[in-house]
Motif scaffolding. Structure first.
Motif, mmCIF file in Angstrom:
data_model
loop_
_atom_site.group_PDB
_atom_site.id
_atom_site.type_symbol
_atom_site.label_atom_id
_atom_site.label_comp_id
_atom_site.label_asym_id
_atom_site.label_seq_id
_atom_site.Cartn_x
_atom_site.Cartn_y
_atom_site.Cartn_z
ATOM 1 N N ILE A 16 5.989 3.435 -14.590
ATOM 2 C CA ILE A 16 6.744 2.176 -14.514
ATOM 3 C C ILE A 16 6.318 1.186 -15.591
ATOM 4 O O ILE A 16 7.135 0.425 -16.111
ATOM 5 N N THR A 17 5.030 1.192 -15.959
ATOM 6 C CA THR A 17 4.512 0.200 -16.915
ATOM 7 C C THR A 17 5.279 0.157 -18.241
ATOM 8 O O THR A 17 5.624 -0.935 -18.715
ATOM 9 N N PRO A 18 5.598 1.313 -18.888
ATOM 10 C CA PRO A 18 6.382 1.235 -20.137
ATOM 11 C C PRO A 18 7.755 0.599 -19.944
ATOM 12 O O PRO A 18 8.254 -0.104 -20.837
ATOM 13 N N ASP A 151 -8.737 -13.458 -16.377
ATOM 14 C CA ASP A 151 -7.791 -12.600 -17.095
ATOM 15 C C ASP A 151 -7.663 -13.067 -18.548
ATOM 16 O O ASP A 151 -6.630 -13.582 -18.965
ATOM 17 N N GLY A 152 -8.761 -12.869 -19.312
ATOM 18 C CA GLY A 152 -8.771 -13.365 -20.679
ATOM 19 C C GLY A 152 -8.976 -12.306 -21.748
ATOM 20 O O GLY A 152 -8.848 -12.585 -22.928
ATOM 21 N N LEU A 153 -9.311 -11.080 -21.329
ATOM 22 C CA LEU A 153 -9.512 -9.985 -22.271
ATOM 23 C C LEU A 153 -8.776 -8.740 -21.779
ATOM 24 O O LEU A 153 -8.499 -8.608 -20.582
ATOM 25 N N ASP A 154 -8.500 -7.819 -22.693
ATOM 26 C CA ASP A 154 -7.810 -6.579 -22.327
ATOM 27 C C ASP A 154 -8.573 -5.837 -21.229
ATOM 28 O O ASP A 154 -9.758 -5.514 -21.384
ATOM 29 N N GLY A 155 -7.891 -5.589 -20.126
ATOM 30 C CA GLY A 155 -8.459 -4.786 -19.060
ATOM 31 C C GLY A 155 -9.480 -5.479 -18.191
ATOM 32 O O GLY A 155 -10.012 -4.876 -17.251
ATOM 33 N N LEU A 156 -9.775 -6.759 -18.458
ATOM 34 C CA LEU A 156 -10.855 -7.439 -17.737
ATOM 35 C C LEU A 156 -10.517 -7.677 -16.267
ATOM 36 O O LEU A 156 -11.243 -7.232 -15.367
ATOM 37 N N ALA A 157 -9.408 -8.374 -16.005
ATOM 38 C CA ALA A 157 -9.036 -8.683 -14.616
ATOM 39 C C ALA A 157 -8.723 -7.411 -13.835
ATOM 40 O O ALA A 157 -9.098 -7.282 -12.662
ATOM 41 N N ALA A 158 -8.042 -6.451 -14.484
ATOM 42 C CA ALA A 158 -7.691 -5.196 -13.803
ATOM 43 C C ALA A 158 -8.948 -4.418 -13.423
ATOM 44 O O ALA A 158 -9.053 -3.881 -12.310
ATOM 45 N N THR A 191 -3.434 -0.220 -9.721
ATOM 46 C CA THR A 191 -4.096 -0.981 -10.789
ATOM 47 C C THR A 191 -4.684 -0.055 -11.851
ATOM 48 O O THR A 191 -4.602 -0.344 -13.051
ATOM 49 N N LEU A 192 -5.258 1.055 -11.419
ATOM 50 C CA LEU A 192 -5.835 2.012 -12.365
ATOM 51 C C LEU A 192 -4.750 2.630 -13.252
ATOM 52 O O LEU A 192 -4.981 2.886 -14.440
ATOM 53 N N GLY A 193 -3.566 2.869 -12.685
ATOM 54 C CA GLY A 193 -2.455 3.383 -13.482
ATOM 55 C C GLY A 193 -2.056 2.403 -14.568
ATOM 56 O O GLY A 193 -1.801 2.787 -15.716
ATOM 57 N N PHE A 194 -2.029 1.117 -14.228
ATOM 58 C CA PHE A 194 -1.708 0.072 -15.209
ATOM 59 C C PHE A 194 -2.809 -0.060 -16.257
ATOM 60 O O PHE A 194 -2.545 -0.325 -17.428
#
Length: 353
Positions: A16-18, A151-158, A191-194
Motif C-alpha cells: 500500500i505504501t507506494p 518524527d524528525g529523521l528517516d525511520g525515527l518515529a516508526a 509499521t514495520l512494513g512501512f
C-alpha cells in the motif's frame, strides 16, 4: 490465524505504501525543506495512511473481541482524518489539539478507558474520582504529541514506536491480555512494513497521519495494559515511552529556560543534538533505537522488581537521563546543573589534596 494476520498486515503495508506515495504527490501532501528540516528535497508525507489501512485490514481479519475495539477505531478515525488534512494543508495547532481531545474523549467516555485509582506501594489507595477523565485525556494527548515531536529523521518515529509496541505486547503476554497483544502486534506489523520505505534514505514520510496515529494507539494500549494497578506498575508505560517523553519534557524545560513559547519550534531535540555531535543520519537513528530498546528492557526489569528495587531502578534511570541530556546539550549548552556540581565537587576534592 494470528501469525498469518500479522504477515498479511506486513505485506499489505509494503504494497500500500507506494500507492500512498503517489496519492501524496497528487493531493499535495508533501514536505518542503526549510531551515528546521533535515531533508533537502520535497518529500511525500501521508505514509501513515498505509500503516492505518494495514491496521484496519488486520482488525477486520483477526476481529479481536473487546468492548474497547469500536471506541479505539472511532477515535483513530478522527486522528487519521486530522493527520491527512494536516499533511495536505497544515492545520493550526489549536485545531489539531481539539481533534486529539475529541479522539481521547471517545475512548474515555464511550470506551470506559480511564485510570480511576492507583494502589500505593506501602498500602492505601488513591482514588482519582472526577480527575480520572482529565488525567486520562492528558496522557493520551501528551503521548500522541510526544511521538509526533520525535518524527524528525528517516525511520525515527516508526522505529521507536515499533520498539514501544514490542515492549507493550511482551508485557501484555506476561499479564495475559490477549486484546492488547493482538492490537499491538497488528500495529507493529503494519509499521514495520512501512519502515521498509521510511528508513534512511526515506522514500516517504509518515507525516502527521502516521505520527499522530501511532502516538494515539500506543497511548491507549499502554493505558489498557497498565490501568488501575499499583503505583509501581503505572510507571511502566512511562518508562516504555522514555525516549519521546523525555525529549518532550526537556523541550518544555528548554523553552521555559529560554523564555520562549511552549509551541515554538527549534532544532534542539534529541536527534538534532546527536547530529550536531557529528553522528550521521543513520547512526543517530540507530543510537535512539538503542535508547528506546534500553528503556523497554528497563521497563520489563522494573515490572519484576520488588518495591525498593523499583525505586532504585527509577532513581538510577532518572540520573542517567539527566546526565545524558546535559552531556548532549538537550536543555541548552548553558543549563548543565549536575555536570557543574560534579565539576565543583571534583575541583574541591583535588584542591583539598
Amino acid at each position: 490465524m494470528f501469525y498469518l494476520t500479522l504477515v498479511i498486515c506486513l505485506v499489505a503495508s509494503i504494497l500500500i505504501t507506494p500507492m500512498v506515495k503517489k496519492l501524496a504527490f497528487k493531493i499535495g501532501a508533501t514536505d518542503k525543506p526549510n531551515q528546521r528540516k533535515v531533508h533537502q528535497k520535497i518529500m511525500p508525507r501521508l505514509g501513515g495512511l498505509a500503516i492505518y489501512l494495514s491496521f484496519i485490514i488486520g482488525l477486520l481479519i483477526l476481529r479481536p473481541e473487546s468492548t474497547y475495539a469500536i471506541p479505539i477505531v472511532l477515535g483513530s478515525i478522527i486522528i487519521v482524518i486530522t493527520g491527512i488534512l494536516d499533511d495536505m494543508i497544515e492545520l493550526s495547532a489549536k485545531i489539531k489539539f481539539i481533534a486529539q481531545i475529541a479522539a481521547a474523549l471517545i475512548v474515555v467516555m464511550y470506551g470506559g478507558i480511564q485510570v480511576e485509582f492507583i494502589n500505593l506501594p506501602f498500602g492505601g489507595v488513591v482514588e482519582f474520582g472526577y480527575l480520572s477523565i482529565p488525567l486520562t485525556v492528558i496522557w493520551i494527548v501528551g503521548v500522541t504529541n510526544a511521538i509526533n515531536l520525535i518524527d524528525g529523521l528517516d525511520g525515527l518515529a516508526a522505529g521507536v514506536s515499533s520498539i514501544a509496541l514490542i515492549t507493550i505486547a511482551g508485557m501484555a503476554i506476561i499479564m495475559g491480555d490477549g486484546f492488547v497483544v493482538a492490537v499491538a502486534s497488528i500495529v507493529l506489523a503494519s509499521t514495520l512494513g512501512f519502515l521498509v520505505y521510511n528508513f534512511h534514505p526515506a522514500k516517504i514520510f509518515m507525516g502527521d497521519t502516521g505520527a499522530l496515529f501511532l502516538g494515539y494507539i500506543i497511548s491507549v494500549l499502554s493505558l489498557l495494559g497498565f490501568k488501575n494497578v499499583a503505583l509501581i506498575s503505572f510507571v511502566v508505560p512511562v518508562i516504555i515511552l522514555g525516549v519521546p517523553i523525555s525529549d518532550t519534557f526537556f523541550a518544555i524545560i528548554r523553552r521555559i529556560v529560554n523564555k520562549k513559547p511552549l509551541s515554538a519550534p527549534d532544532k534542539s531535540h534529541l536527534h538534532h543534538c546527536l547530529l550536531r555531535l557529528g553522528y550521521t543520519h543513520r547512526q543517530t537513528v540507530l543510537i535512539i533505537y538503542a535508547m528506546a530498546a534500553f528503556f523497554g528492557l528497563t521497563a520489563v526489569i522494573f515490572s519484576q522488581a520488588k518495591v525498593w528495587g523499583s525505586f532504585v531502578v527509577v532513581a538510577v534511570l532518572l540520573l542517567m537521563i539527566e546526565v545524558f541530556a546535559e552531556k548532549i546539550g538537550l536543555m541548552g549548552h548553558n543549563h548543565r546543573p549536575l555536570l557543574k556540581l560534579y565539576r565543583e565537587i571534583r575541583y574541591s576534592t583535588v584542591k583539598d589534596r
